[in-house]
Design a protein around this motif. Sequence first.
Motif, short mmCIF file in Angstrom:
data_model
loop_
_atom_site.label_atom_id
_atom_site.label_comp_id
_atom_site.label_asym_id
_atom_site.label_seq_id
_atom_site.Cartn_x
_atom_site.Cartn_y
_atom_site.Cartn_z
N UNK A 131 53.97 37.28 -51.74
CA UNK A 131 54.35 38.18 -52.82
C UNK A 131 54.15 37.44 -54.14
N UNK A 132 53.34 37.99 -55.01
CA UNK A 132 53.06 37.36 -56.29
C UNK A 132 53.46 38.29 -57.43
N UNK A 133 54.39 37.80 -58.25
CA UNK A 133 54.88 38.58 -59.40
C UNK A 133 55.31 39.98 -58.99
N UNK A 134 56.06 40.04 -57.88
CA UNK A 134 56.63 41.30 -57.43
C UNK A 134 55.71 42.17 -56.61
N UNK A 135 54.45 41.76 -56.43
CA UNK A 135 53.50 42.57 -55.68
C UNK A 135 53.09 41.85 -54.40
N UNK A 136 52.99 42.61 -53.30
CA UNK A 136 52.51 42.04 -52.05
C UNK A 136 51.03 41.72 -52.20
N UNK B 60 45.31 37.79 -53.72
CA UNK B 60 46.01 36.93 -54.68
C UNK B 60 45.03 36.38 -55.72
N UNK B 61 43.85 36.04 -55.28
CA UNK B 61 42.81 35.55 -56.19
C UNK B 61 42.47 36.61 -57.24
N UNK B 62 42.40 37.85 -56.79
CA UNK B 62 42.08 38.94 -57.72
C UNK B 62 43.20 39.14 -58.73
N UNK B 63 44.45 39.06 -58.24
CA UNK B 63 45.58 39.27 -59.14
C UNK B 63 45.65 38.19 -60.22
N UNK C 81 49.50 26.76 -56.86
CA UNK C 81 49.87 28.09 -57.35
C UNK C 81 51.28 28.42 -56.88
N UNK C 82 51.96 29.32 -57.57
CA UNK C 82 53.34 29.71 -57.28
C UNK C 82 53.33 31.12 -56.70
N UNK C 83 53.94 31.28 -55.53
CA UNK C 83 54.03 32.59 -54.91
C UNK C 83 55.18 32.56 -53.91
N UNK C 84 55.86 33.68 -53.71
CA UNK C 84 56.92 33.77 -52.70
C UNK C 84 56.30 34.10 -51.35
N UNK C 85 56.78 33.41 -50.32
CA UNK C 85 56.28 33.64 -48.96
C UNK C 85 57.43 34.12 -48.09
N UNK C 86 57.24 35.26 -47.45
CA UNK C 86 58.26 35.83 -46.55
C UNK C 86 57.69 35.86 -45.13
#
Length: 351
Positions: A53-58, A77-80, A91-96
């Motif tokens: 999840x990056x900046x609130x988006x899956x 994620x690369x596109x975002x 890079x910073x991202x949440x992982x669930x």
Amino acid sequence: MALMDFIKKQFIDIIHWTEEDGETVAWRFPMADFEIQYGASLTVRESQMAVFVNEGQVADVFGPGMYKLSTQTLPVLTYLKNWDKLFESPFKSDVYFFSTRQRLDRKWGTPNPITIRDKEFGAVRLRAFGIYSYHLVDPKLFHSTISGTVERYTTEQLESQLRNTVVGHIADLFGESGISFLDMAANQEEFGKALREKITPLFQGYGLALDSLVVQNISLPEELEKVLDTRIGMNVIGDMGRYTQYQVANSIPLAAQNEGGMAGIGAGLGAGMTMGQAMGQAMMNAMQPGAAPAAAPAAATPAQPVPAAAAPVSADEVVATLEKLHALVGKGILSQAEFDAKKAELLQKLS
């Protein structure tokens, strides 16, 4: 050395989940202020799925396997982030992580009786309970509709909602089926199938698959069970008068074996028959809601004399005759079959 320790604490190069307990459905990898090292290893075990999840988006969903995190394995994620393919940095991202194991032997039941309208009994209150099983199939949907950003989401939090979903549709299903309680209780397997079909779309809306649902029991509250038992007993007994007559007929041979036994039952035979018929009529009237009490027979007037009824055979006479016949059996003059035939004929006259 201190600088190396600092660097190790800032970058994560291995991401995995070992599922320390069996009740966690969703778990967020502890990121704190760390960043994921470009090219880090992501391990997703069997019966698991992982969501970035990056900046609130899956951004991406991963099934079982081992992945090297790069612009090739994280295309969304690369596109975002508008990364260039050669841009290699943390890079910073949440992982669930999500557990997709099947959850077996989950209990459901009505905490309180539910009121339904039954075509045979009218308005009644029912209890029901059983088991069900499910598993998670769509972690993206589950994340967006159920678990959200919580650090740990458990089956206890989830199944309170699922149980209420099951119970909430039982009353509707009874009403739609039009089947009486007695028929429904005798066909619990079919009722379970119908209930499963009805609530499967609701589970799918949470990202879950309902694998099975079993109805183990459908019953009435204790006080209504007693009323039902009384009604069943009356249906089995039928005519109380004939039931009493049957009991008396079976007791005569046993009483005849005791000295004075035949004479001893004579006094109560006629009274027992009359009482049995009266009890039977009273109980049948009580089982019919709204039935009016039977009116007393009108007294005969001089203008309308009541015709004299044939004098019935008294119980004493029948018992005396049977006693004599039984003595003839003991002497070998009558056979047992002849005695039984005569006994049945005499008892018929008491009706």
